[in-house]
Design a protein around this motif. Structure first.
Motif, PDB file in Angstrom:
ATOM      1  N   LEU A 191       0.812  -1.221   0.000  1.00 52.80           N
ATOM      2  CA  LEU A 191       0.000   0.000   0.000  1.00 52.80           C
ATOM      3  C   LEU A 191       0.844   1.269   0.000  1.00 52.80           C
ATOM      4  CD1 LEU A 191      -2.789  -0.973   2.582  1.00 52.80           C
ATOM      5  CD2 LEU A 191      -2.938  -0.990   0.083  1.00 52.80           C
ATOM      6  N   THR A 192       2.154   1.127   0.056  1.00 47.65           N
ATOM      7  CA  THR A 192       3.023   2.311   0.139  1.00 47.65           C
ATOM      8  C   THR A 192       3.351   2.905  -1.225  1.00 47.65           C
ATOM      9  OG1 THR A 192       5.035   0.944   0.103  1.00 47.65           O
ATOM     10  CG2 THR A 192       4.064   1.442   2.260  1.00 47.65           C
ATOM     11  N   ALA A 193       3.137   2.147  -2.295  1.00 46.65           N
ATOM     12  CA  ALA A 193       3.498   2.640  -3.627  1.00 46.65           C
ATOM     13  C   ALA A 193       2.440   2.215  -4.644  1.00 46.65           C
ATOM     14  CB  ALA A 193       4.872   2.120  -4.034  1.00 46.65           C
ATOM     15  N   PRO A 194       1.305   2.913  -4.716  1.00 52.30           N
ATOM     16  CA  PRO A 194       0.254   2.560  -5.679  1.00 52.30           C
ATOM     17  C   PRO A 194       0.781   2.583  -7.116  1.00 52.30           C
ATOM     18  CG  PRO A 194      -0.512   4.236  -4.129  1.00 52.30           C
ATOM     19  CD  PRO A 194       0.964   4.090  -3.915  1.00 52.30           C
ATOM     20  N   LEU A 195       0.323   1.628  -7.907  1.00 51.03           N
ATOM     21  CA  LEU A 195       0.717   1.593  -9.319  1.00 51.03           C
ATOM     22  C   LEU A 195       0.054   2.729 -10.088  1.00 51.03           C
ATOM     23  CD1 LEU A 195       0.382  -2.253  -9.942  1.00 51.03           C
ATOM     24  CD2 LEU A 195       2.486  -0.959  -9.532  1.00 51.03           C
ATOM     25  N   THR A 196      -1.203   2.996  -9.761  1.00 50.99           N
ATOM     26  CA  THR A 196      -1.960   4.082 -10.383  1.00 50.99           C
ATOM     27  C   THR A 196      -3.221   4.295  -9.558  1.00 50.99           C
ATOM     28  OG1 THR A 196      -2.858   4.891 -12.484  1.00 50.99           O
ATOM     29  CG2 THR A 196      -3.314   2.607 -11.928  1.00 50.99           C
ATOM     30  N   GLY A 197      -3.994   5.280  -9.931  1.00 49.47           N
ATOM     31  CA  GLY A 197      -5.228   5.553  -9.203  1.00 49.47           C
ATOM     32  C   GLY A 197      -5.922   6.785  -9.747  1.00 49.47           C
ATOM     33  N   PHE A 198      -7.061   7.108  -9.162  1.00 53.42           N
ATOM     34  CA  PHE A 198      -7.791   8.297  -9.609  1.00 53.42           C
ATOM     35  C   PHE A 198      -8.790   8.729  -8.548  1.00 53.42           C
ATOM     36  CE2 PHE A 198     -10.203   4.669 -11.317  1.00 53.42           C
ATOM     37  CZ  PHE A 198     -11.479   4.931 -10.832  1.00 53.42           C
ATOM     38  N   MET A 199      -9.263   9.967  -8.689  1.00 54.19           N
ATOM     39  CA  MET A 199     -10.333  10.492  -7.841  1.00 54.19           C
ATOM     40  C   MET A 199     -11.374  11.137  -8.743  1.00 54.19           C
ATOM     41  SD  MET A 199     -10.136  13.165  -4.639  1.00 54.19           S
ATOM     42  CE  MET A 199     -11.524  13.295  -3.505  1.00 54.19           C
ATOM     43  N   PHE A 200     -12.637  10.791  -8.519  1.00 55.66           N
ATOM     44  CA  PHE A 200     -13.745  11.335  -9.298  1.00 55.66           C
ATOM     45  C   PHE A 200     -14.819  11.835  -8.351  1.00 55.66           C
ATOM     46  CE2 PHE A 200     -17.982  10.877 -11.067  1.00 55.66           C
ATOM     47  CZ  PHE A 200     -17.878  11.572 -12.259  1.00 55.66           C
ATOM     48  N   PRO A 201     -15.364  13.023  -8.621  1.00 53.65           N
ATOM     49  CA  PRO A 201     -15.016  13.961  -9.687  1.00 53.65           C
ATOM     50  C   PRO A 201     -13.836  14.842  -9.286  1.00 53.65           C
ATOM     51  CG  PRO A 201     -16.834  14.835  -8.420  1.00 53.65           C
ATOM     52  CD  PRO A 201     -16.522  13.488  -7.828  1.00 53.65           C
ATOM     53  N   ALA A 202     -13.403  15.692 -10.244  1.00 51.50           N
ATOM     54  CA  ALA A 202     -12.425  16.720  -9.891  1.00 51.50           C
ATOM     55  C   ALA A 202     -13.170  17.852  -9.184  1.00 51.50           C
ATOM     56  CB  ALA A 202     -11.742  17.240 -11.156  1.00 51.50           C
ATOM     57  N   PHE A 203     -12.439  18.683  -8.466  1.00 58.49           N
ATOM     58  CA  PHE A 203     -13.053  19.787  -7.733  1.00 58.49           C
ATOM     59  C   PHE A 203     -12.439  21.100  -8.185  1.00 58.49           C
ATOM     60  CE2 PHE A 203     -13.411  16.061  -4.981  1.00 58.49           C
ATOM     61  CZ  PHE A 203     -14.772  16.077  -4.694  1.00 58.49           C
ATOM     62  N   ASN A 204     -13.283  22.024  -8.624  1.00 58.73           N
ATOM     63  CA  ASN A 204     -12.828  23.334  -9.063  1.00 58.73           C
ATOM     64  C   ASN A 204     -13.756  24.413  -8.515  1.00 58.73           C
ATOM     65  OD1 ASN A 204     -10.530  22.742 -10.819  1.00 58.73           O
ATOM     66  ND2 ASN A 204     -12.014  21.703 -12.118  1.00 58.73           N
ATOM     67  N   ASP A 205     -13.160  25.434  -7.898  1.00 55.87           N
ATOM     68  CA  ASP A 205     -13.932  26.566  -7.368  1.00 55.87           C
ATOM     69  C   ASP A 205     -15.066  26.103  -6.463  1.00 55.87           C
ATOM     70  OD1 ASP A 205     -12.363  28.389  -8.789  1.00 55.87           O
ATOM     71  OD2 ASP A 205     -13.603  28.181 -10.579  1.00 55.87           O
ATOM     72  N   ASN A 206     -14.736  25.195  -5.552  1.00 53.98           N
ATOM     73  CA  ASN A 206     -15.711  24.701  -4.571  1.00 53.98           C
ATOM     74  C   ASN A 206     -16.935  24.056  -5.222  1.00 53.98           C
ATOM     75  OD1 ASN A 206     -14.114  25.571  -2.429  1.00 53.98           O
ATOM     76  ND2 ASN A 206     -15.081  27.582  -2.383  1.00 53.98           N
ATOM     77  N   SER A 207     -16.713  23.397  -6.328  1.00 52.75           N
ATOM     78  CA  SER A 207     -17.809  22.666  -6.964  1.00 52.75           C
ATOM     79  C   SER A 207     -17.251  21.414  -7.635  1.00 52.75           C
ATOM     80  CB  SER A 207     -18.510  23.535  -8.013  1.00 52.75           C
ATOM     81  OG  SER A 207     -17.612  23.908  -9.046  1.00 52.75           O
ATOM     82  N   ALA A 208     -18.092  20.388  -7.714  1.00 48.38           N
ATOM     83  CA  ALA A 208     -17.680  19.131  -8.341  1.00 48.38           C
ATOM     84  C   ALA A 208     -17.726  19.269  -9.856  1.00 48.38           C
ATOM     85  CB  ALA A 208     -18.599  18.007  -7.884  1.00 48.38           C
ATOM     86  N   ASP A 209     -16.669  18.834 -10.515  1.00 51.21           N
ATOM     87  CA  ASP A 209     -16.575  18.898 -11.974  1.00 51.21           C
ATOM     88  C   ASP A 209     -16.597  17.470 -12.515  1.00 51.21           C
ATOM     89  OD1 ASP A 209     -16.042  19.302 -14.618  1.00 51.21           O
ATOM     90  OD2 ASP A 209     -14.130  20.334 -14.328  1.00 51.21           O
TER      91      ASP A 209
END
Length: 386
Positions: A191-209
């Protein structure tokens, strides 16, 4: 997303945090080579032992760690994608039941291993929860009081992790008072070195994109093209290193191979001003430069007879797109290295104007302008006037 937004989200991944509610965690163990799912389990995150929670929280922080356009990339989903990953993630965030959420996440896993085989077992981890951010503090002088204004959004975070085989070791048994060999055969989830990953959604100007996703690449400046194009179904990206190389090539086309140190220092200073103003204004999007912006920067930096058409043509030749815009933050280096057989010098871009390349007594010399005494091995060097 800018680095401040990402840093704020990353620091929320800690135990018993009111601003980060992780409701469920879904782990999928996948066999090497075949890509078949060997085991899957979903449970409330709070049901995990505290030590396990801490290990996973550190893993999630890793997925949100790294420089933008080097390890972290904000990607835009393609509109023409079949079996859209964007739609799957969107429905997954909104899923009302755990079974529905698992079904959506398994579709993502299927895409991950449809055409990729690893030489080791892997574990895909998904979490979904709620991220909150205070947007307005309460007025402490107000007699009425009141709650803070809070921005809130649901999210999904994913990390892909490899497994390692336990190493053979010699153990000491305190009870039996004897040495024993370690016979553990269970694979260790790294768990110390993830191969890849992501977060959804992105956040811009205090809103979900929902049209963008934050992607994490395990290696600096080496994004996984297959993962980006086939799994996430996002548009191609250009790393910060590629952007910088493109800018340098464009500069050579316009001004030639030789350039005065003061001029290149001025160029970097002008671009850095744009970056700093953007950060001071807390803009969510990084500033970009088109061929017109580059032409203007070269003019104010001291380059004579800047031809806008030549800059436009340079963009077309180097990046094959005259409308391409280069991220300003990718251009300015943190330090500039000057390598010679005698010595290697590292200076900031702003100080490059204090470097002169001259010929003295028929010999090429590198002249550094300094404001203080130069001390070598405890001795102050004697100053001479040329």
């Amino acid at each position: 997303m800018n680095k401040k937004d990402i840093a704020n989200i990353r620091k929320q991944f800690k135990l018993n945090n009111q601003f980060m509610k992780i409701r469920e965690i879904f782990n999928v163990y996948v066999k090497k080579e075949s890509g078949e799912i060997y085991h899957q389990v979903s449970q409330p995150f709070e049901m995990l032992e505290q030590e396990a929670q801490e290990l996973f929280l550190a893993n999630f922080k890793k997925v949100l760690t790294g420089h933008l356009d080097a390890k972290l990339f904000e990607l835009k989903f393609r509109r023409d994608a079949e079996d859209s990953t964007q739609r799957i993630l969107f429905e997954g965030v909104r899923a009302e039941t755990t079974d529905d959420w698992e079904e959506y996440m398994l579709k993502i896993v299927e895409k991950m291993f449809a055409h990729v085989a690893y030489e080791f077992d892997t574990m895909v981890t998904f979490i979904r929860g709620e991220y909150q951010k205070v947007t307005k503090k309460r007025d402490l002088e107000s007699e009425e009081g009141g709650d803070d204004a809070v921005y809130s959004s649901e999210f999904i975070l994913c990390s892909l992790n490899k497994t390692d085989q336990p190493k053979k070791a010699l153990l000491f048994d305190y009870v039996e008072k004897e040495f024993k060999s370690n016979n553990a055969v269970d694979p260790i989830i790294n768990l110390t070195a993830p191969l890849t990953g992501f977060m959804f959604p992105a956040f811009n100007d205090n809103s979900a994109d929902v049209n963008h996703i934050l992607y994490y690449g395990g290696k600096v400046n080496q994004p996984d093209d297959y993962f980006i194009e086939e799994v996430l179904q996002c548009k191609d990206i250009i790393t910060a290193v590629e952007e910088k190389d493109s800018f340098e090539q464009i500069l050579k086309v316009v001004v030639g191979d030789e350039i005065d140190s003061e001029i290149i220092s001025n160029v970097y200073e002008e671009i850095d001003k744009i970056v700093q103003e953007n950060e001071e204004n807390e803009e969510s999007e990084s500033p970009t430069l088109d061929y017109r912006d580059i032409g203007r920067i070269l003019q104010v930096s001291g380059v004579e007879n800047v031809d806008t058409e030549k800059v436009e043509q340079a963009f077309k030749n180097v990046v094959d797109d005259v409308n391409h815009e280069i991220k300003a933050s990718s251009i300015v280096p943190k330090s500039i290295k000057i390598n010679t057989k005698i010595a290697d010098v590292s200076i900031s871009p702003q100080d490059l104007k204090n470097v002169k390349y001259i010929t003295y007594n028929g010999k090429r010399c590198l002249l550094l302008e300094v404001d203080e005494d130069v001390v070598v091995e405890g001795f102050r060097l004697e100053s001479k006037t040329l």
